[in-house]
Scaffold this motif. Structure first.
Motif, PDB file in Angstrom:
ATOM      1  N   LEU A  75      -1.675  -6.093  -7.192  1.00 19.64           N
ATOM      2  CA  LEU A  75      -2.403  -7.235  -6.622  1.00 19.64           C
ATOM      3  C   LEU A  75      -1.797  -7.666  -5.287  1.00 19.64           C
ATOM      4  O   LEU A  75      -2.516  -7.994  -4.344  1.00 19.64           O
ATOM      5  CB  LEU A  75      -2.393  -8.407  -7.612  1.00 19.64           C
ATOM      6  N   LEU A  76      -0.470  -7.656  -5.205  1.00 18.79           N
ATOM      7  CA  LEU A  76       0.179  -8.044  -3.951  1.00 18.79           C
ATOM      8  C   LEU A  76      -0.056  -7.019  -2.840  1.00 18.79           C
ATOM      9  O   LEU A  76       0.081  -7.342  -1.663  1.00 18.79           O
ATOM     10  CB  LEU A  76       1.682  -8.230  -4.180  1.00 18.79           C
ATOM     11  N   CYS A  77      -0.406  -5.781  -3.219  1.00 25.42           N
ATOM     12  CA  CYS A  77      -0.700  -4.742  -2.236  1.00 25.42           C
ATOM     13  C   CYS A  77      -2.097  -4.866  -1.646  1.00 25.42           C
ATOM     14  O   CYS A  77      -2.413  -4.173  -0.668  1.00 25.42           O
ATOM     15  CB  CYS A  77      -0.578  -3.358  -2.880  1.00 25.42           C
ATOM     16  N   GLN A  78      -2.948  -5.694  -2.238  1.00 25.87           N
ATOM     17  CA  GLN A  78      -4.315  -5.814  -1.750  1.00 25.87           C
ATOM     18  C   GLN A  78      -4.340  -6.129  -0.250  1.00 25.87           C
ATOM     19  O   GLN A  78      -3.496  -6.859   0.254  1.00 25.87           O
ATOM     20  CB  GLN A  78      -5.054  -6.927  -2.488  1.00 25.87           C
ATOM     21  N   SER A  79      -5.348  -5.608   0.425  1.00 23.16           N
ATOM     22  CA  SER A  79      -5.464  -5.840   1.871  1.00 23.16           C
ATOM     23  C   SER A  79      -5.470  -7.327   2.192  1.00 23.16           C
ATOM     24  O   SER A  79      -4.898  -7.765   3.197  1.00 23.16           O
ATOM     25  CB  SER A  79      -6.750  -5.182   2.393  1.00 23.16           C
ATOM     26  N   GLU A  80      -6.108  -8.127   1.341  1.00 21.98           N
ATOM     27  CA  GLU A  80      -6.218  -9.565   1.618  1.00 21.98           C
ATOM     28  C   GLU A  80      -4.883 -10.282   1.477  1.00 21.98           C
ATOM     29  O   GLU A  80      -4.704 -11.371   2.034  1.00 21.98           O
ATOM     30  CB  GLU A  80      -7.233 -10.199   0.662  1.00 21.98           C
ATOM     31  N   LEU A  81      -3.947  -9.716   0.720  1.00 23.64           N
ATOM     32  CA  LEU A  81      -2.631 -10.327   0.555  1.00 23.64           C
ATOM     33  C   LEU A  81      -1.593  -9.595   1.393  1.00 23.64           C
ATOM     34  O   LEU A  81      -0.893 -10.210   2.200  1.00 23.64           O
ATOM     35  CB  LEU A  81      -2.221 -10.338  -0.913  1.00 23.64           C
TER      36      LEU A  81
END
Length: 456
Positions: free
Chosen positions: A253-259
């Motif tokens: 989840l932390l790797c998501q582009s938005e984060l």
């Protein structure tokens, strides 16, 4: 035990995929049978020299392993064609001493324990490396602020160090049990046709000697239908899978582009897309997630095979083989991948700070109101304006507020220099006992690793 290279093997440890071969399983069955002959010859229960003659007649290269595999369905397990083929290779005068007081379940279960124990040792070694990687991240980021998130929404600030501490804590909870299993949770199976053993075996304590020769533990009684040893191994593996899954869910989840707060290690050729060359997919997380999900399913099967009737079960015994062996291979693969992931994890504190600042008004407003009221400043409208402007324009609240304060010359010197204001604006002020928790976990990691290494 064939593991499909294209479909299954990516998720298991590559060395384990080779170790869990039909050849090595046949070798394990042979080693069990030879250890029995060795123990019996030691006590002069059979003529001297039988062990040496048997070893010479039954080298692994003489077995037709494909034939054993093709005939396994006839008796429902590999021990039956293995024993038949072994006896066909033995000289007539030696045949009576082979497979004496033993049944097929003894051979299969013991061989499986012999094959699985080194794999669990590999898992435990990799998990120690994982904990050490966690310690490095905790030390580096014990004061790196980031958004704490509840129900997938920003809540109060935490630190990345305390997040990694939680990851480590989940592993700390399961690793001692795994280490204990490695030391004493893999049992010899030798009870004969109905599990009551043989008087001669018990009189000379042959099971204890065979267990020692094979590096296995001696059970209280043969466990033909008492499958608690199998359930204990599977349960510990599943708990470990859950702990690893908890870690990679956060990372993915932390790797998501938005984060964009962390990224997987930059490994050449890994994470690409067949159609989108710009993508950097969290493939290590995907591999680990797949392995852990499958382990959960395997535990379900094993749990349903734990209760077994009479002295040998119809189907329940057989149904546990694949879930157990594949489960070990999957967890071993996940642990190895997790080690690579955490040792090379890329952390972006600036992005963490920027994301945190987007919602900082949620926890700063009350403290700011008290501060400005104490300093007799009517700053409420500015705080409200800064919050609205930060949200509508996707800017940081703190910098927006400071800019408005400076533009309107409201105590600009205090804004820039006040230690009290700096403390109010610091996310670490709101991160509770995060630093203390980090230090506590670092001490626990150090103690646990020392204890685990001392047990080796």
């Amino acid at each position: 035990m064939h593991i499909t290279q294209l479909i299954n093997q990516p998720f298991v440890h590559p060395d384990i995929a080779q170790d869990f071969s039909d050849r090595l399983f046949v070798q394990a069955m042979l080693d069990f049978e030879l250890s029995i002959i060795e123990a019996r010859e030691h006590h002069s229960l059979i003529p001297t020299g039988i062990l040496q003659q048997t070893k010479q007649a039954l080298t692994i290269d003489l077995f037709d392993i494909e034939a054993i595999g093709s005939q396994t369905y006839l008796g429902g397990n590999a021990a039956i064609p293995f024993v038949a083929q072994a006896k066909s290779l033995l000289p007539p005068e030696i045949k009576p001493y082979f497979h004496k007081t033993v049944t097929s379940q003894d051979v299969v279960d013991t061989a499986m324990m012999m094959m699985l124990k080194p794999a669990l040792r590999r898992i435990n070694h990799d998990l120690i490396d994982v904990l050490q990687a966690c310690a490095v991240l905790i030390e580096a980021h014990s004061t790196t602020p980031m958004a704490g998130r509840t129900l997938l929404q920003q809540a109060l600030p935490i630190t990345f160090g305390v997040k990694v501490s939680q990851w480590a804590a989940s592993l700390i909870a399961v690793m001692p049990n795994l280490a204990q299993l490695e030391q004493s949770g893999f049992y010899l199976q030798w009870g004969g046709p109905v599990g009551v053993s043989d008087p001669e075996n018990e009189q000379y304590e042959l099971p204890q000697q065979v267990a020692t020769l094979l590096g296995l533990s001696l059970p209280l009684l043969p466990w033909h239908t008492n499958r608690q040893p199998i359930h204990a191994i599977a349960s510990a593996l599943d708990a470990c899978a859950g702990a690893m899954e908890n870690i990679i869910d956060d990372i993915a989840l932390l790797c998501q582009s938005e984060l964009g707060e962390v990224a997987e290690p930059a490994i050449k050729g890994m994470g690409g897309s067949s159609s989108m060359p710009h993508k950097r997919n969290p493939v290590l997380c995907a591999l680990i997630k797949t392995a852990t999900l499958r382990m959960h399913g395997h535990l379900s099967v094993i749990s349903n095979t734990t209760a077994q009737p009479f002295e040998r079960a119809l189907g329940q015994w057989h149904a546990s083989w694949v879930p157990l062996t594949e489960g070990v291979a999957l967890v071993a693969g996940a642990a190895a991948y997790l080690k690579t992931l955490l040792q090379g994890l890329q952390v972006y504190p600036e992005r963490m700070a920027a994301n945190l600042d987007l919602n900082s008004d949620a926890y700063l407003i009350e403290s700011l109101q008290r501060y400005f009221l104490h300093n007799q400043q009517q700053a409420y409208p500015l705080i409200e304006q800064a919050s609205q402007e930060a949200h509508s324009e996707h800017k940081g609240f703190v910098q927006t507020l400071l800019a408005l304060l400076e533009a309107q010359s409201i105590d600009s010197d205090a804004n820039n220099n006040s230690a009290e204001l700096k403390a109010i604006l610091s996310p670490l002020t709101y991160s509770g006992a995060a630093d203390r928790q980090c230090q506590m976990i670092l001490q626990t990691i150090e103690k646990l690793i020392l204890a685990l290494k001392d047990d080796k």
